[in-house]
Design a protein around this motif. Structure first.
Motif, short mmCIF file in Angstrom:
data_model
loop_
_atom_site.label_atom_id
_atom_site.label_comp_id
_atom_site.label_asym_id
_atom_site.label_seq_id
_atom_site.Cartn_x
_atom_site.Cartn_y
_atom_site.Cartn_z
N LYS A 59 0.88 -1.26 0.12
CA LYS A 59 0.05 0.14 -0.12
C LYS A 59 0.69 1.50 0.09
CE LYS A 59 -3.24 -2.68 2.74
NZ LYS A 59 -3.97 -2.54 4.05
N LYS A 60 0.22 2.31 -0.65
CA LYS A 60 0.76 3.64 -0.75
C LYS A 60 -0.17 4.60 -0.23
CE LYS A 60 3.66 7.00 -3.43
NZ LYS A 60 4.14 7.07 -4.74
N TYR A 61 -0.04 5.54 0.49
CA TYR A 61 -0.95 6.75 0.77
C TYR A 61 -0.23 8.02 0.69
CZ TYR A 61 -3.30 3.04 3.40
OH TYR A 61 -3.93 1.78 3.39
N ALA A 62 -1.15 8.97 0.23
CA ALA A 62 -0.70 10.31 0.29
C ALA A 62 -0.56 10.80 1.66
CB ALA A 62 -1.88 11.30 -0.37
N ASP A 63 0.53 11.68 1.97
CA ASP A 63 0.51 12.12 3.34
C ASP A 63 -0.47 12.67 3.94
OD1 ASP A 63 4.09 13.49 2.67
OD2 ASP A 63 3.30 11.33 2.93
N SER A 64 -1.15 13.44 3.25
CA SER A 64 -2.63 13.97 3.71
C SER A 64 -3.56 13.06 4.50
CB SER A 64 -3.43 14.86 2.63
OG SER A 64 -3.68 14.36 1.59
N VAL A 65 -3.26 11.87 3.99
CA VAL A 65 -4.59 10.82 4.42
C VAL A 65 -3.83 9.70 5.26
CG1 VAL A 65 -5.97 11.37 2.40
CG2 VAL A 65 -4.37 9.23 2.46
N LYS A 66 -2.51 9.74 5.56
CA LYS A 66 -1.95 8.64 6.36
C LYS A 66 -2.51 8.84 7.86
CE LYS A 66 2.62 8.34 3.72
NZ LYS A 66 3.96 8.68 3.91
N GLY A 67 -2.66 7.71 8.36
CA GLY A 67 -3.26 7.46 9.54
C GLY A 67 -4.75 7.54 9.84
N ARG A 68 -5.33 7.98 8.53
CA ARG A 68 -6.98 8.13 8.63
C ARG A 68 -7.70 7.52 7.55
NH1 ARG A 68 -8.96 12.95 7.02
NH2 ARG A 68 -7.36 13.41 5.47
N PHE A 69 -7.07 7.16 6.35
CA PHE A 69 -7.66 6.26 5.49
C PHE A 69 -6.72 4.85 5.36
CE2 PHE A 69 -9.28 10.08 2.46
CZ PHE A 69 -9.85 10.47 3.63
N THR A 70 -7.79 4.00 4.84
CA THR A 70 -7.12 2.59 4.79
C THR A 70 -7.89 1.90 3.46
OG1 THR A 70 -7.09 2.27 7.35
CG2 THR A 70 -7.01 0.38 5.71
N ILE A 71 -6.93 1.66 2.54
CA ILE A 71 -7.06 0.85 1.44
C ILE A 71 -7.04 -0.54 1.68
CG2 ILE A 71 -4.83 1.19 0.46
CD1 ILE A 71 -6.28 1.58 -2.29
N SER A 72 -7.90 -1.17 0.91
CA SER A 72 -7.93 -2.73 1.11
C SER A 72 -8.39 -3.34 -0.22
CB SER A 72 -8.70 -3.21 2.54
OG SER A 72 -10.20 -2.86 2.22
N ARG A 73 -8.11 -4.71 -0.23
CA ARG A 73 -8.50 -5.31 -1.42
C ARG A 73 -8.98 -6.67 -1.35
NH1 ARG A 73 -4.44 -4.81 -6.78
NH2 ARG A 73 -5.55 -6.22 -8.28
N ASP A 74 -9.97 -6.93 -2.35
CA ASP A 74 -10.42 -8.51 -2.29
C ASP A 74 -10.37 -9.07 -3.73
OD1 ASP A 74 -14.11 -9.71 -2.07
OD2 ASP A 74 -11.94 -10.68 -2.61
N ASN A 75 -9.03 -9.68 -3.91
CA ASN A 75 -8.65 -10.06 -5.09
C ASN A 75 -9.57 -10.98 -5.63
OD1 ASN A 75 -6.35 -8.66 -5.51
ND2 ASN A 75 -4.85 -10.15 -4.44
N ASP A 76 -10.46 -11.84 -5.00
CA ASP A 76 -11.48 -12.88 -5.38
C ASP A 76 -12.48 -12.24 -6.16
OD1 ASP A 76 -11.12 -15.05 -2.85
OD2 ASP A 76 -9.96 -14.85 -4.43
#
Length: 118
Positions: A59-76
């Protein structure tokens, strides 16, 4: 390939929203989805990366959202999510999903609007 986004809307400062994006119609075992990402375009500004996730969940985040936003994924299900907490008025904008497919390259979603009021 088509990206279908959902989850935008109105939130108060400090609130939460969850976005989702599913890739369909053209995703195959050969034309699979590599990286996926969320971008944001605030009114009158350029479209900027918010968060990116690889197929192996790096994962990579913009500095402005680190600690507040979480990206996740369902490959299936070729789906990504963006959990947005502690929202701020400056998070307001149109959020676009992006997917990079092995054979057909990059594709954008239609965008979903997020409005955070103070």
């Amino acid at each position: 390939v088509r990206l279908v986004e959902s989850g935008g809307g109105l939130a108060l400062t400090g609130g939460s929203l969850r976005l989702s994006c599913t890739a369909s119609e053209g995703v195959t075992n050969l034309n699979f989805v590599n990286d996926m990402a969320w971008y944001r375009q605030a009114p009158g500004k350029q479209r900027d990366l918010v968060a990116r996730i690889t197929r192996r969940a790096a994962k990579k985040y913009a500095d402005s959202v680190k600690g507040r936003f979480t990206i996740s994924r369902d490959n299936d299900n070729d789906t990504i999510f963006l959990q947005m907490n502690s929202l701020k008025p400056e998070d307001t904008g149109d959020y676009y999903c992006y997917a990079d497919l092995r054979l057909t390259g990059g594709v954008w979603g239609q965008g979903t609007r997020v409005t955070v009021s103070s």
